[in-house]
Design a protein around this motif. Structure first.
Motif, short mmCIF file in Angstrom:
data_model
loop_
_atom_site.label_atom_id
_atom_site.label_comp_id
_atom_site.label_asym_id
_atom_site.label_seq_id
_atom_site.Cartn_x
_atom_site.Cartn_y
_atom_site.Cartn_z
N ALA A 14 0.84 -1.19 0.00
CA ALA A 14 0.00 0.00 0.00
C ALA A 14 0.87 1.24 0.00
O ALA A 14 0.62 2.19 -0.73
N GLY A 15 1.94 1.22 0.82
CA GLY A 15 2.83 2.37 0.90
C GLY A 15 3.47 2.67 -0.45
O GLY A 15 3.58 3.82 -0.86
N ALA A 16 3.86 1.61 -1.16
CA ALA A 16 4.53 1.80 -2.44
C ALA A 16 3.55 2.27 -3.50
O ALA A 16 3.87 3.13 -4.32
N ALA A 17 2.35 1.73 -3.44
CA ALA A 17 1.39 2.03 -4.49
C ALA A 17 0.71 3.38 -4.26
O ALA A 17 0.24 4.00 -5.20
N ARG A 18 0.70 3.82 -3.00
CA ARG A 18 -0.11 4.99 -2.71
C ARG A 18 0.64 6.29 -2.89
O ARG A 18 1.79 6.42 -2.53
N GLU A 19 -0.05 7.25 -3.46
CA GLU A 19 0.51 8.57 -3.56
C GLU A 19 0.17 9.33 -2.28
O GLU A 19 -0.34 8.78 -1.34
N ALA A 20 0.42 10.62 -2.32
CA ALA A 20 0.12 11.42 -1.14
C ALA A 20 -1.37 11.53 -0.89
O ALA A 20 -1.81 11.85 0.19
N ARG A 21 -2.16 11.26 -1.91
CA ARG A 21 -3.61 11.35 -1.71
C ARG A 21 -4.33 10.37 -2.62
O ARG A 21 -3.75 9.87 -3.59
N LEU A 295 -9.12 -3.96 6.59
CA LEU A 295 -8.29 -4.41 5.48
C LEU A 295 -8.31 -3.41 4.33
O LEU A 295 -7.30 -3.18 3.67
N VAL A 296 -9.47 -2.79 4.12
CA VAL A 296 -9.57 -1.81 3.03
C VAL A 296 -8.68 -0.60 3.33
O VAL A 296 -7.90 -0.16 2.48
N ARG A 297 -8.75 -0.09 4.57
CA ARG A 297 -7.91 1.06 4.91
C ARG A 297 -6.44 0.72 4.82
O ARG A 297 -5.62 1.53 4.40
N LEU A 298 -6.11 -0.51 5.20
CA LEU A 298 -4.73 -0.96 5.14
C LEU A 298 -4.22 -0.95 3.69
O LEU A 298 -3.07 -0.63 3.43
N SER A 299 -5.09 -1.29 2.76
CA SER A 299 -4.62 -1.38 1.37
C SER A 299 -4.78 -0.09 0.58
O SER A 299 -3.98 0.18 -0.30
N VAL A 300 -5.82 0.71 0.86
CA VAL A 300 -6.02 1.89 -0.01
C VAL A 300 -6.05 3.21 0.75
O VAL A 300 -6.28 4.25 0.15
N GLY A 301 -5.80 3.20 2.05
CA GLY A 301 -5.78 4.47 2.79
C GLY A 301 -7.11 4.79 3.44
O GLY A 301 -8.04 3.98 3.40
N SER A 302 -7.20 5.98 4.05
CA SER A 302 -8.35 6.28 4.90
C SER A 302 -9.35 7.25 4.29
O SER A 302 -10.23 7.74 4.97
N VAL B 90 -3.75 9.16 8.01
CA VAL B 90 -3.96 10.09 6.90
C VAL B 90 -2.62 10.70 6.52
O VAL B 90 -1.79 10.97 7.39
N THR B 91 -2.44 10.93 5.24
CA THR B 91 -1.19 11.56 4.81
C THR B 91 -1.27 13.07 5.04
O THR B 91 -2.36 13.63 5.20
N VAL B 92 -0.09 13.68 5.05
CA VAL B 92 -0.01 15.13 5.23
C VAL B 92 -0.83 15.84 4.15
O VAL B 92 -1.59 16.77 4.43
N MET B 93 -0.69 15.37 2.92
CA MET B 93 -1.42 15.98 1.80
C MET B 93 -2.93 15.88 2.02
O MET B 93 -3.65 16.86 1.86
N GLU B 94 -3.40 14.70 2.40
CA GLU B 94 -4.83 14.52 2.63
C GLU B 94 -5.31 15.46 3.73
O GLU B 94 -6.38 16.07 3.64
N PHE B 95 -4.50 15.56 4.79
CA PHE B 95 -4.86 16.41 5.92
C PHE B 95 -4.98 17.87 5.49
O PHE B 95 -5.96 18.54 5.79
N VAL B 96 -3.98 18.34 4.74
CA VAL B 96 -3.96 19.74 4.32
C VAL B 96 -5.10 20.02 3.34
O VAL B 96 -5.73 21.08 3.38
N LEU B 97 -5.42 19.04 2.48
CA LEU B 97 -6.53 19.21 1.55
C LEU B 97 -7.87 19.37 2.28
O LEU B 97 -8.82 19.90 1.72
N GLY B 98 -7.92 18.90 3.53
CA GLY B 98 -9.12 19.12 4.35
C GLY B 98 -9.47 20.60 4.44
O GLY B 98 -10.64 20.96 4.56
N GLY B 99 -8.45 21.44 4.33
CA GLY B 99 -8.69 22.88 4.37
C GLY B 99 -9.48 23.40 3.19
O GLY B 99 -9.98 24.52 3.19
N ARG B 100 -9.60 22.58 2.15
CA ARG B 100 -10.33 23.02 0.95
C ARG B 100 -11.79 22.60 0.98
O ARG B 100 -12.54 22.84 0.04
N TYR B 101 -12.21 21.97 2.07
CA TYR B 101 -13.57 21.44 2.18
C TYR B 101 -14.63 22.48 1.81
O TYR B 101 -15.54 22.23 1.04
N ALA B 102 -14.48 23.67 2.43
CA ALA B 102 -15.52 24.69 2.26
C ALA B 102 -15.63 25.21 0.83
O ALA B 102 -16.60 25.86 0.47
#
Lengths: 356, 264
Positions: A14-21, A295-302, B90-102
């Motif tokens: 998941a870490g390798a496949a996942r981008e920042a978002r 398991l879903v969060r583990l593989s694709v994030g939250s 949650v990643t830093v990017m996801e967290f910061v994007l939360g600021g765009r909710y509104a």
């Protein structure tokens, strides 16, 4: 997604496949893959059972909708279309409902351990269903009264556990689980009490149903459950971006512009509806709402915009597989499907609790 | 512009904030200073509409704050609160994007637009977090997390910033960097900021105005030079302080004089 995947490899992958978002494109690909996986599981499950069916002829019958000339006897055809496929459809519906509801409760209560069965919400729905059975008996009204009462029961239990768990400092994981234990045991004694009001012959089938039983449903109940599941998963997904923020804290969510009260009410209502409909149709299948979202969060994030629909699809596959095991492992006799899901879920729960 | 007119907030019979008047004007940075339990955080919550007022009113651009939809407030006011616990990865990017909710156009389901991503990336750059975008927030240090929370607030592009002890977990360099960032938003983009801080010297260096509160009431308000005086500070904190001029900046410099040090 492979349900037997080892935690570590899954998270590394998941870490390798996942981008920042999580992006829309990525989500659509994941959902498509999960849909294909679910369809494969459905077909495979329809081939398995205490009655051995010819593979080619069965596949031919399924893919032509029973209208082609497929060299199946009328009994075999009845087994597929009258027994197995409706049961697979119900398993998928129940799995999708419980997994989506679990994701919803987890985001709302900010607790990865929140699960309809462990919080006593399934028991609430079970009490509602039983009251409907005892007071409305059988017949057309009864068919409707069960899901309605199950929904009401789930809603009452949700409200109760939420109030009990909410301390001055918010909802701590330990407090929530304790509140769940209290509500569960209280409702269990209510269930025992209602059971004693029934005649002896129904008690056995009842105990079976309480542990999750996908064999005793009707076409009408299946329709109700499917409609509830579709509606519920869509509404939850529509609130997913708000849930993403509420998951990190209701105060922050409020500051960022989320109408916290409205989202909370919507998610509570919809998650209770999902639990109510699945309990009314098949009893309490435990741990689905815990295992699958985890398991879903583990593989694709939250990101709930992906995890809620993905959990629904993976939950469908999970319960179909569990039910296939339940009806084949000691064939021609059957196990309750809830026993299988609990065998997988309870150890995972302990693991999650220990990891904190 | 955000104005609080003689606002009062009660917890039961106790008045946590009593008749405080404050305005966050274009381009100005206001610091709120006071001892623990003075009602600073409650005041900040009230300014954002999160606390029911039992007296006075809050105006946002001249209109009562409670008449705005939450989403509309979220686009105008950004908050950096004392941090909350994270239980999901949650990643830093996801967290910061939360600021765009509104800013999401079609309900809350909407996926982020290019513009949202751009705003988030800029906020990450400004807070020196660009390399952290894919990291999990839960794995960061306290100070890094605090910068992530500031980045989310900056990503909202709101013109009013409410910051509750934003520098509490930061080292010396990042404290200054964080307040410089806020200062810059005020100077270059006409934002206004209200900052609660325990660091009197930081307030003296960065604020245009200082509001001293004690027991929920305003003790003094005005420019740092007028307000940060030995007598007033002694009344505020019940402690002897020495106030002189900072040799480099000329801002008031406050040094507490502790009892055991007095005759050394």
């Amino acid at each position: 997604m492979s349900l037997s995947a080892d935690d570590k490899t899954a998270s590394v992958a998941a870490g390798a496949a996942r981008e920042a978002r999580v992006t829309l494109r990525y989500s659509l690909v994941v959902l498509l893959l999960l849909t294909v996986f679910m369809l494969v599981v459905m077909v495979a499950s329809s081939l398995l059972g205490s009655e051995r069916l010819p593979v080619t002829a069965t596949l031919c019958a399924i893919f032509t909708g029973g209208r082609g000339a497929c060299e199946l006897t009328s009994i075999e055809s009845a087994i597929i279309f009258g027994v197995r496929l409706p049961r697979i459809a119900l398993a998928a519906t129940v799995g999708a409902s419980l997994a989506a509801a679990g994701s919803g409760y987890q985001a709302l209560l900010r607790n990865p351990l929140a699960e309809p069965y462990l919080l006593g919400i399934s028991n609430g729905a079970a009490v509602g269903t039983m009251i409907a059975l005892v007071f409305f008996g059988t017949g057309d009204t009864a068919e409707w009264s069960r899901p309605v009462m199950a929904f009401a029961g789930a809603l009452c239990a949700t409200f109760l556990v939420y109030r009990l768990a909410r301390g001055r400092a918010g909802t701590s994981p330990e407090r929530l689980i304790l509140a769940g234990v209290i509500v569960t045991t209280f409702l269990s004694s209510v269930i025992v009490f209602v059971t004693t009001l029934m005649d002896a012959t129904r008690i056995r089938s009842f105990t079976f149903w309480l542990l999750g039983d996908l064999s005793g449903s009707t076409a009408q109940m299946l329709t109700i459950a499917v409609v509830a599941a579709l509606f519920g998963v869509i509404v939850l997904s529509m609130n997913a971006r708000s849930l993403n923020l509420m998951m990190l804290g209701e105060r922050d969510a409020f500051d960022l512009g989320v109408e916290v009260e409205r989202v909370r009410l919507t998610v509570f209502l919809v998650a209770s509806l999902l639990v109510g409909a699945s309990v009314a149709s098949s009893g309490s299948v435990g741990y689905v709402g815990l295992v699958v979202p985890h398991l879903v969060r583990l593989s694709v994030g939250s990101d709930n915009r992906l995890t809620i629909p993905a959990a629904a699809l993976a939950g469908a596959s999970f319960v179909i597989i569990a039910d296939t095991v339940a009806r084949t492992v000691i064939a021609p006799r059957e196990l309750p499907v809830g026993a299988i899901t609990a065998l997988i879920g309870a150890p995972l729960f302990i693991y999650l609790l220990r990891r904190g | 512009m955000l104005e609080a007119k003689a606002i009062t907030v009660r917890y039961g019979a106790r008045e946590a904030v009593a008749g405080v008047t404050l305005s966050a004007e274009l381009g100005l940075l206001t610091a709120i200073i006071g001892p623990n339990g003075a009602g600073k955080s409650t005041l900040m919550r009230a300014l954002n509409g999160a606390k029911e007022l039992s007296g006075g009113e809050i105006l946002l651009d001249g209109k009562p704050l409670r008449e705005f939809a939450r989403r509309a407030v979220g686009r105008r006011i950004a908050v950096v609160a004392q941090e909350s616990e994270l239980r999901f990865p949650v990643t830093v990017m996801e967290f910061v994007l939360g600021g765009r909710y509104a800013w999401a156009s079609t309900g809350a389901w909407g996926w982020e637009t290019e513009r949202d991503i751009e705003a988030a990336k800029r906020a990450l750059f400004e807070t020196e977090l660009t390399d952290f975008a894919a990291r999990l927030v839960s794995e960061l240090s306290g100070g890094e997390r605090q910068r992530v929370v500031l980045a989310r607030a900056l990503a909202t592009e709101a013109s009013i910033l409410l910051l509750d002890e934003p520098t509490a977990n930061l080292d010396l360099a990042h404290q200054a960097a964080m307040l410089s960032l806020v200062r810059e938003r005020c100077d270059k983009r006409g934002a206004s900021a209200v900052v609660v801080t325990h660091d009197v010297n930081l307030a003296a260096a960065f604020a245009d105005r200082v509001l001293l509160i004690k027991g929920g009431r305003t003790l003094a308000a005005g420019a740092p030079r007028e307000v940060l005086k030995p007598d007033t500070l002694r009344e505020l904190f019940d402690i002897q302080v020495l106030v002189d001029e900072h040799p480099v900046t000329g801002a008031p410099r406050i040094t507490p004089v502790l009892k055991h040090q007095e005759r050394r």
